[in-house]
Write a protein that holds these residues in place. Structure first.
Motif, PDB file in Angstrom:
ATOM      1  N   ARG A 137       4.475   4.482 -24.893  1.00 41.41           N
ATOM      2  CA  ARG A 137       3.899   5.547 -24.068  1.00 41.41           C
ATOM      3  C   ARG A 137       2.474   5.871 -24.519  1.00 41.41           C
ATOM      4  O   ARG A 137       1.577   6.062 -23.687  1.00 41.41           O
ATOM      5  CB  ARG A 137       4.780   6.798 -24.134  1.00 41.41           C
ATOM      6  N   SER A 142       3.593   3.163 -18.352  1.00 41.99           N
ATOM      7  CA  SER A 142       4.356   4.110 -17.538  1.00 41.99           C
ATOM      8  C   SER A 142       5.793   4.135 -18.038  1.00 41.99           C
ATOM      9  O   SER A 142       6.247   3.199 -18.706  1.00 41.99           O
ATOM     10  CB  SER A 142       4.335   3.689 -16.067  1.00 41.99           C
ATOM     11  N   ILE A 143       6.535   5.186 -17.711  1.00 43.72           N
ATOM     12  CA  ILE A 143       7.916   5.275 -18.180  1.00 43.72           C
ATOM     13  C   ILE A 143       8.756   4.155 -17.578  1.00 43.72           C
ATOM     14  O   ILE A 143       9.662   3.622 -18.227  1.00 43.72           O
ATOM     15  CB  ILE A 143       8.523   6.664 -17.863  1.00 43.72           C
ATOM     16  N   ASP A 144       8.442   3.749 -16.343  1.00 40.32           N
ATOM     17  CA  ASP A 144       9.177   2.650 -15.715  1.00 40.32           C
ATOM     18  C   ASP A 144       8.914   1.344 -16.452  1.00 40.32           C
ATOM     19  O   ASP A 144       9.840   0.563 -16.703  1.00 40.32           O
ATOM     20  CB  ASP A 144       8.760   2.523 -14.245  1.00 40.32           C
ATOM     21  N   HIS A 147      10.774   1.237 -19.736  1.00 35.09           N
ATOM     22  CA  HIS A 147      12.181   0.892 -19.515  1.00 35.09           C
ATOM     23  C   HIS A 147      12.361  -0.618 -19.488  1.00 35.09           C
ATOM     24  O   HIS A 147      13.227  -1.183 -20.179  1.00 35.09           O
ATOM     25  CB  HIS A 147      12.642   1.525 -18.200  1.00 35.09           C
ATOM     26  N   GLU A 192      13.102  11.303 -22.039  1.00 33.95           N
ATOM     27  CA  GLU A 192      12.298  11.015 -20.851  1.00 33.95           C
ATOM     28  C   GLU A 192      12.745   9.721 -20.195  1.00 33.95           C
ATOM     29  O   GLU A 192      12.902   9.646 -18.971  1.00 33.95           O
ATOM     30  CB  GLU A 192      10.815  10.921 -21.240  1.00 33.95           C
ATOM     31  N   LEU A 193      12.984   8.697 -21.004  1.00 32.33           N
ATOM     32  CA  LEU A 193      13.403   7.407 -20.467  1.00 32.33           C
ATOM     33  C   LEU A 193      14.795   7.498 -19.851  1.00 32.33           C
ATOM     34  O   LEU A 193      15.048   6.975 -18.770  1.00 32.33           O
ATOM     35  CB  LEU A 193      13.388   6.356 -21.581  1.00 32.33           C
ATOM     36  N   ALA A 196      14.692   9.070 -16.500  1.00 32.26           N
ATOM     37  CA  ALA A 196      13.869   8.419 -15.482  1.00 32.26           C
ATOM     38  C   ALA A 196      14.543   7.233 -14.815  1.00 32.26           C
ATOM     39  O   ALA A 196      14.219   6.896 -13.687  1.00 32.26           O
ATOM     40  CB  ALA A 196      12.545   7.967 -16.094  1.00 32.26           C
TER      41      ALA A 196
END
Length: 233
Positions: A137, A142-144, A147, A192-193, A196
């Motif tokens: 991060r 991005s969080i996507d 992942h 957060e992950l 999401a």
């Protein structure tokens, strides 16, 4: 002479105060020597110069012993290096994890089995994962993309990512589980992950993951990397 020295060592161990750290250290040393399958409370007690019942004041059972051993091993992994280069930081961390696994060849199997048996990773594993996600991060992911990156890393992150959001089969909710607000405060990146990702209950990778997409993402990333290397060779 050797026998006298051995007896003296045993006596010295018996005089030292017993602690959870000593129990886990002895268990890891025995597993390094003979494999985790041969590990027993009796052998640990013998190595420490105490009676087996004394161990249960520090580890309630074999599962708690294994969880503690996993946390000790994860603690051997170097903390993230300072610096803005996310790639260098991740690389150093993963190589440190590999060195830990090479020192303890039995560890990968125990980590995998304990991840599948538990409703949630142990605190040390959670902290490790949270820090790895945090590095991505901070590097602008991005969080996507984080992942998917965690899936691509796969076994190079000790195989944790695959079971990250997966509950043990047939498991009941853990009454001692950390409240969501405390979880978010302690492991902000992991939370957060987890919040999401989209959910796919049929996924073999783990709930929240699209198997086909993750497979193709990793494949394309690998092929792109090979193509880049081919161009400079």
């Amino acid at each position: 002479m050797v026998e006298m020295a051995t007896q003296a060592d045993t006596a010295a161990r018996a005089r030292a105060p017993l602690s959870r750290e000593r129990v886990l250290g002895a268990a890891i040393a025995l597993a390094d020597e003979g494999g985790v399958d041969a590990l027993s409370m009796r052998k640990i007690a013998q190595a420490l110069g105490v009676v087996p019942m004394a161990l249960y004041k520090h580890v309630a059972n074999k599962n708690e012993l294994l969880d503690g051993m996993v946390d000790v091993l994860v603690g051997e992994i170097d903390p993230p290096a300072a610096g803005p280069d996310w790639k260098a930081v991740i690389r150093l961390r993963v190589l440190s994890a590999r060195r830990m696994l090479l020192r303890h060849p039995w560890a990968a199997g125990v980590i995998e089995s304990r991840m599948k048996a538990r409703t949630a990773p142990t605190p040390a594993v959670m902290e490790y994962l949270d820090s790895m996600i945090g590095i991505f991060r901070a590097g602008g992911f991005s969080i996507d993309l984080v992942h998917h990156a965690m899936h691509v890393m796969g076994s190079r992150l000790l195989g944790f990512s695959q079971e990250l959001f997966q509950e043990a089969a047939g498991s009941e909710p853990d009454p001692d589980a950390m409240p969501p607000e405390e979880m978010a405060a302690r492991y902000p990146h992991l939370t957060e992950l987890a919040m999401a990702v989209a959910h796919d209950e049929e996924s073999v990778v783990g709930p929240g993951c699209d198997d086909q997409f993750e497979f193709e993402f990793a494949l394309d990333l690998t092929l792109d990397g090979l193509e880049r290397l081919r161009g400079v060779s």
